[in-house]
Write an enzyme that holds these catalytic residues in place. Sequence first.
Site, PDB file in Angstrom:
ATOM      1  N   GLU B  61       0.552  -1.331   0.648  1.00  0.00           N
ATOM      2  CA  GLU B  61       0.092   0.112   0.222  1.00  0.00           C
ATOM      3  C   GLU B  61       0.927   1.231   0.179  1.00  0.00           C
ATOM      4  O   GLU B  61       0.523   2.327  -0.813  1.00  0.00           O
ATOM      5  CB  GLU B  61      -0.627   0.113   1.094  1.00  0.00           C
ATOM      6  CG  GLU B  61      -1.839  -0.964   0.821  1.00  0.00           C
ATOM      7  CD  GLU B  61      -1.560  -2.558   1.449  1.00  0.00           C
ATOM      8  OE1 GLU B  61      -0.395  -2.711   2.161  1.00  0.00           O
ATOM      9  OE2 GLU B  61      -2.643  -3.505   2.086  1.00  0.00           O
ATOM     10  N   HIS B 130     -11.435  -4.506   9.920  1.00  0.00           N
ATOM     11  CA  HIS B 130     -11.682  -4.924   8.568  1.00  0.00           C
ATOM     12  C   HIS B 130     -13.122  -4.953   8.142  1.00  0.00           C
ATOM     13  O   HIS B 130     -13.662  -4.584   7.569  1.00  0.00           O
ATOM     14  CB  HIS B 130     -12.081  -6.668   7.574  1.00  0.00           C
ATOM     15  CG  HIS B 130     -10.538  -6.995   7.584  1.00  0.00           C
ATOM     16  ND1 HIS B 130      -9.653  -7.145   7.772  1.00  0.00           N
ATOM     17  CD2 HIS B 130     -10.503  -7.358   5.924  1.00  0.00           C
ATOM     18  CE1 HIS B 130      -9.065  -8.208   7.746  1.00  0.00           C
ATOM     19  NE2 HIS B 130      -8.681  -8.155   6.164  1.00  0.00           N
TER      20      HIS B 130
END
Lengths: 314, 333
Positions: B61, B130
Amino acid sequence: MNHKELLEKMLLIRAFDEKVNELYAEGKVHGTAHFYVGQEAVAVGVISALREGDVITSTHRGHGHAIAFGLDIDRMAAELLGKASGYCHGKGGSMHIADVKAGMLGANGIVGGSMGIACGAGWAFRRRGEEKVAVCFFGDGAVQEGIFNEALNLAAIWDLPVVFVCENNQYAMSKSVKTAFDTDTLSGRASGYGMPGVTVDGMSLLEVHEVASEAAELARRGGGPTLIEAITYRYLGHSKSDANLYRTREEIQQWRKRDPIAHFASELEKRGELQKDEWRELEHAARERIEEAFEKASEQPEPEPESALEDVYA
Amino acid sequence: MPRDITYREAVREAMTQAMREDDSVFLMGEDVGVYGGAFGVSRGMIEEFGEERVVDTPLSEAGFVGLCIGTSLMGMRPIAEIQFSDFITHCMDQLVNQAAKLRYMFGGEAEVPLVLRTPGGAGTGAAAQHSQSLEDWFIHVPGLKVVMPSTPYDAKGLLLASLDDPNPVIFYEHKLLYNKKGDVPEEQYRIPVGEARISREGEDVTVVAAGLVHHHALEAADALSGEGVEAEVVDLRTLSPMDHETVRGSVEKTGKLVVVEEDVKTAGWGAEVISRIVESESFYALDRAPARVAGADTPIPYNKNLEAFIRPSPEKVIEAVRKLLDVKVGVYS
């Protein structure tokens, strides 16, 4: 390649940072700065291997890269003094000098912070089919950051035209490479990404220039990135707060004996490209130039306080 | 005739139309290619645009967001997809210290037109890593814009506007909205970044929301209508810059304010909505203390009942409005 001009560039870099160091000591510049003194052969050696249209990303220790890339000394000096006429109009200071339009994508105050950005420039070149190169300067400290791994891998898998130049100046602030790494070279890491890695004497402009030229040509031809490790040394402290408690005077003296400027000047003398002691005259001229830049800068107007609210958004 | 498509399709349509029009726009992220993205948003795009413009990345990322920032400095228009908004922690330096700061640090001499799309929010049983709503972090960073559309129509119009924007935009989608359908014109249109919308008019109480919980607010408003309470619902749509003017206009009309937000309550964006009212002249229009319906100050738990217990819901909004109307406070009591 005009060797005398390269020598002049190194002298300008040294004179600039020595002047900034002096101004800090006198309290005429605030904030902080990181000095490139001792490392000049790396910036000049690498950047002299580039062509029009190539770009660089720099670090917190960025004055040398900026000068080698051809940024205007007057506007750099003005920025150091926080003036409206500086490169960042007084908003950036030492650690953020940039000229994006010219291809100097910025000094960066975060160690490793510009490694992804350099890959992006490489991506843009590749995508547009331009035979251009992005050079990413960083230090031995950045090799320890996570983004080093990510950026080198992305550049390798996509064959990006990026030359990674690690300036191994032996210390990440006070942390010695001897205790921060358990390997002999940092360039050895390149093989883990499937790219060439080479360690070069960063005190030798000609050697740096040669490996950088090879790496740049490889990248330009679509051959992907290279990791260059330039072994060098910063003579001055990490920043102005550094009392050099982690290294000895002797060690600094040993490295100074291998000074990249003196080394290159004597090489040019040997080749007959420079008169004996001519470099002292060039050094004097460089100092004059820097004095003049800071003098002019000191007369420039301060930015309007309200300008602090501008440029947050485009 | 209305053209109902899903929120997911609306996002995809905006990306596709922008990419057809402008060769410098590209999508980069984990599994966005053949897989079509973890939530299927980019499904089919690699077939049209190829792997040079719909780019599968390794799990990097910081690396690929940094790369996108670099391309934006070079005049490209990158769209980065972060698979779950929780994973933004991996690229915080790139967003906070790089994307948000480059323009300012360089004295206005650079632009970073990055769009970072990411699904946030809870309700999927995916537990604490998440399911978060971390948008407040980015509202707190000058230089970034934060967009959070709640309808397919707004998703398309705001994404196209975000792609035109010369600034970095964090574009929050919600996993539970991806299948939501709504009328979306096929032709291109833009919804200005920074403009809220009054999605339901009412006289009695202002309910400010954004993202998924905007639908909780609407549901609650319909139920309250049966009790004779007409709520005005404001969908912020953009969290930064925040449209305080629209909120003020509504609060001055109703005199009551309830904020509904999915993020945790402490230092959540609802606090900002309320602060801006109470430090303005609109404070005098209030006849009740403002209230917040927000996520509890906990991580998101796995068990369905636990998860529901700590999240906002239409019922919690109804309850908050009833409570606000029941209790008389201050000089007006």
